[in-house]
Design an enzyme around this catalytic site. Structure first.
Site, PDB file in Angstrom:
ATOM      1  N   TRP A   1      19.160 -40.074  -7.776  1.00 28.90           N
ATOM      2  CA  TRP A   1      17.913 -39.454  -8.213  1.00 28.90           C
ATOM      3  C   TRP A   1      16.820 -40.505  -8.343  1.00 28.90           C
ATOM      4  CZ3 TRP A   1      18.765 -34.685  -7.457  1.00 28.90           C
ATOM      5  CH2 TRP A   1      19.929 -34.039  -7.883  1.00 28.90           C
TER       6      TRP A   1
ATOM      7  N   GLU B   1       0.832  -1.209   0.000  1.00 31.00           N
ATOM      8  CA  GLU B   1       0.000   0.000   0.000  1.00 31.00           C
ATOM      9  C   GLU B   1       0.865   1.258   0.000  1.00 31.00           C
ATOM     10  OE1 GLU B   1      -1.916  -2.761   3.141  1.00 31.00           O
ATOM     11  OE2 GLU B   1      -0.004  -2.605   2.075  1.00 31.00           O
TER      12      GLU B   1
ATOM     13  N   ALA C   1      10.962 -37.325  -2.867  1.00 34.50           N
ATOM     14  CA  ALA C   1      10.881 -38.087  -4.113  1.00 34.50           C
ATOM     15  C   ALA C   1      10.828 -39.556  -3.722  1.00 34.50           C
ATOM     16  CB  ALA C   1      12.095 -37.815  -4.985  1.00 34.50           C
TER      17      ALA C   1
END
Length: 362
Positions: free
Chosen positions: A172, A54, A156
């Site tokens: 990986w 703002e 993962a």
């Protein structure tokens, strides 16, 4: 008429979304000032949270803000800043109307600004697009409510929910497309939380990369009871570019050495009942260090401990299409994803990988 106001609020939300990840520990806020159906200024929260959106929008608009309408994604602050609170600056600018997406739950501001704006004859509309602010800045609101950082876990996993082979030979599990998205998750976090075991096994760098270039060094918080992290690991080598915060119960020579190198080290007592740290107390300490949005990158044992203490707010899973087998390291000890009370927010495909973004049901 409400459609036009919603349109401008959505534009303000779009600004906040694009800026997300740059304003921690503050929420990302977007602001527009409109006059005669034209946008005369637009702004987002500045890096590190100040100045607020703002204040910047009013500075850009200058005298043109007189009689204009402001659209902002969170209630303007009531507490004082260098140039006075955003609320006082709005009043001085002679803004005629303001549309606020959501009330700020921060007790320093909560509804106080709305009341003051109304008292000064500024028309105030609140809540038209509240859900948008809730979704983007949930970390901020939940950290205020829970008095601890907002905690996300990223993993993962294989199709049979393993995070590694028994000998940790897999570097990986997820593919390159998944890993690119994982860097986006890091970018949208204030710090990474990990363990000494993860550092010893993987020697991670925990950088944020884009197009193979490092764009950000996140602060890293390490749980290391016995202070086993190697002095020559990649994280210690990057100390001059980032904060490294360590919680340990070992106050020996290595403690002194790491502190002299620039690490922030906190001597932490173990619980007598189990010989482990009180993770809830550690989270409160992390919040006191002005960190309220953390991404956990660690193994299944630490994830299980966080779950048992109800210290996980979001789960980000990259699931590969292949199985590792029974001897693999599990993502959760003695549990499967289906055993958790989760609500799916997003699901994406990255080639053969499937990405799931979950929140935990209350």
């Amino acid at each position: 008429m409400s459609d036009i106001h919603k349109k401008y609020l959505l534009k303000a939300h779009s600004l906040a979304y694009k800026n997300f990840g740059k304003t921690f520990p503050n929420p990302s806020v977007g602001c527009l000032i409109v006059k005669n159906n034209k946008i005369i200024s637009k702004a987002v929260t500045a890096p590190a949270g100040r100045p607020h959106a703002e204040e910047i929008a009013l500075r850009i608009a200058g005298n043109k803000s007189y009689g204009g309408t402001m659209y902002v994604t969170l209630e303007p602050c009531y507490h004082k800043s260098h140039n006075g609170s955003c609320t006082d600056q709005i009043i001085k600018s002679c803004i005629k109307k303001i549309f606020v997406a959501k009330v700020d739950p921060d007790p320093r501001t909560n509804k106080k600004s709305i009341k003051k704006l109304n008292k000064n004859n500024i028309y105030t509309n609140v809540g038209m697009t509240e859900e948008k602010t809730n979704l983007l800045n949930r970390f901020f609101f939940d950290s205020l409510k829970n008095k601890r950082p907002y905690i996300k876990v990223k993993m993962a996993i294989s199709n049979d929910e393993k995070i590694a082979y028994s000998d940790y030979s897999s570097k990986w599990i997820s593919n390159s497309k998944s890993r690119i998205y994982a860097h986006k998750l890091r970018y949208q976090s204030q710090a990474i939380l990990t363990t000494a075991k993860t550092i010893i096994k993987d020697n991670p760098r925990f950088t944020v990369r884009k197009n193979n270039k490092i764009i950000k060094y996140l602060p890293v918080i390490i749980i290391d009871q016995s202070l086993k992290i190697p002095l020559n690991c990649n994280l210690i080598k990057s100390l001059y570019k980032r904060r490294i915060i360590i919680f340990t119960s070992n106050s020996g020579k290595k403690f002194i050495k790491l502190k002299s190198l620039g690490c922030e080290i906190f001597l932490t007592k173990k619980l007598k009942s189990c010989g482990e740290f009180n993770l809830s107390l550690i989270m409160k300490k992390i919040l006191s260090l002005n960190i309220n949005n953390i991404l956990v990158e660690s193994g299944g044992i630490f994830f299980t401990k966080l779950l048992s203490r109800k210290l996980v707010d979001e789960l980000h899973i990259f699931k590969a299409s292949f199985n590792i087998g029974k001897l693999g390291k599990p993502m959760i000890i003695d549990k499967k994803i289906d055993n958790l009370k989760l609500q799916e927010i997003t699901k994406k495909n990255f080639r053969k990988d499937v990405y799931h973004h979950f929140s935990f049901k209350n």
